[in-house]
Design a protein around this motif. Structure first.
Motif, short mmCIF file in Angstrom:
data_model
loop_
_atom_site.label_atom_id
_atom_site.label_comp_id
_atom_site.label_asym_id
_atom_site.label_seq_id
_atom_site.Cartn_x
_atom_site.Cartn_y
_atom_site.Cartn_z
N GLY A 10 4.89 -9.40 0.59
CA GLY A 10 4.96 -8.27 0.56
C GLY A 10 4.42 -7.65 -0.91
N ARG A 11 5.05 -9.03 -2.21
CA ARG A 11 3.57 -8.24 -2.64
C ARG A 11 2.70 -7.83 -3.12
NH1 ARG A 11 6.54 -12.42 -5.35
NH2 ARG A 11 5.08 -13.34 -6.13
N ASP A 14 1.92 -5.21 -0.89
CA ASP A 14 2.17 -3.92 -2.48
C ASP A 14 0.25 -3.44 -3.39
OD1 ASP A 14 4.12 -3.28 -0.71
OD2 ASP A 14 5.85 -4.36 -2.72
N THR A 17 -2.66 -2.61 -1.35
CA THR A 17 -2.18 -1.52 -1.30
C THR A 17 -3.18 -0.82 -2.03
OG1 THR A 17 -0.83 -1.93 0.89
CG2 THR A 17 -1.21 0.60 -0.42
N ALA A 18 -2.44 -0.91 -3.41
CA ALA A 18 -2.56 0.39 -4.35
C ALA A 18 -4.04 -0.47 -4.48
CB ALA A 18 -1.86 -0.65 -5.93
N ALA A 37 -0.17 -8.71 -8.48
CA ALA A 37 0.92 -9.20 -7.75
C ALA A 37 1.44 -10.50 -7.93
CB ALA A 37 0.41 -9.92 -5.77
N LYS A 62 -0.51 0.80 7.61
CA LYS A 62 -0.53 2.32 7.04
C LYS A 62 -0.88 3.49 7.98
CE LYS A 62 0.82 2.58 2.77
NZ LYS A 62 1.89 2.93 2.09
N ASP A 96 -2.11 7.87 1.11
CA ASP A 96 -3.12 6.47 0.78
C ASP A 96 -3.39 6.18 2.16
OD1 ASP A 96 -1.55 5.59 -1.36
OD2 ASP A 96 0.02 4.35 -0.22
#
Length: 192
Positions: A10-11, A14, A17-18, A37, A62, A96
């Motif tokens: 998950g980290r 995330d 994605t950023a 991360a 997404k 996004d």
């Protein structure tokens, strides 16, 4: 203490994605994702296989979020107008996805990751438009796939190129007058 694989994934997602939203597939590095991360690079390679596969996973997530948030039936003019309004709102509140799609267009000149699944999703929408056209509820001035892409273009333009909207109209794509014009254009585009 046991390693929490799902939390780590998950980290990574995330962080990826950023990074991908900001820099695209080619401008992002595994090193920056790992640093963001708080993991080592090997974890990313072990879990996701590398940068292209990680980009595909981020985009898959997404796209699913967008499809789940903006349902489409296309059975009548007002439903098409409502779809356009909700898509404009989604694109502006969660930019996004549209940024990732823009980066994807720059990174891939041919088939994109998960193309067959996305073609299927688009096909279902196009079929809903075609059925409504056959019933006389929507215009048949355009082939259903062309009506579909025109509606997507209309609803996505302000999120993708807000500076052009501002330069041409003096308005932000968040402005109610802009959104109302997009919805009215979708309504007129779909009206038989």
């Amino acid at each position: 203490m046991a390693w929490d694989t799902e939390a780590t994934k998950g980290r990574i997602l995330d962080a990826a994605t950023a990074e991908f939203v900001a820099h695209g597939l080619h401008g992002t590095t595994i090193e920056r994702i790992a640093r963001r991360a708080s993991v080592n690079k090997e974890r990313i390679y072990n879990y996701f296989g590398g940068k292209p596969a990680l980009f595909a996973e981020v985009l898959r997530s997404k796209v699913a979020e967008g499809v789940g948030s903006v349902a489409f039936t296309g059975a009548a003019v007002e439903e098409v107008a409502d779809f356009a309004e909700r898509l404009v709102a989604f694109n502006r509140s969660r930019p996004d996805l549209i940024r990732l799609l823009a980066w994807e267009a720059l990174a891939y000149t041919d088939e994109v990751p998960d193309e067959s699944a996305r073609v299927e999703m688009y096909r279902r929408r196009t079929e809903a438009l075609a059925a409504a056209q056959d019933d006389g509820a929507l215009t048949n001035a355009f082939a259903p796939e062309m009506l579909h892409v025109l509606l997507l273009s209309l609803a996505g333009y302000g999120a993708l190129l807000p500076h052009v909207v501002r330069m041409v109209t003096g308005l932000s794509p968040d402005d109610e007058h802009y959104r109302a014009a997009v919805v009215e254009a979708a309504r007129r585009l779909a009206t038989p």
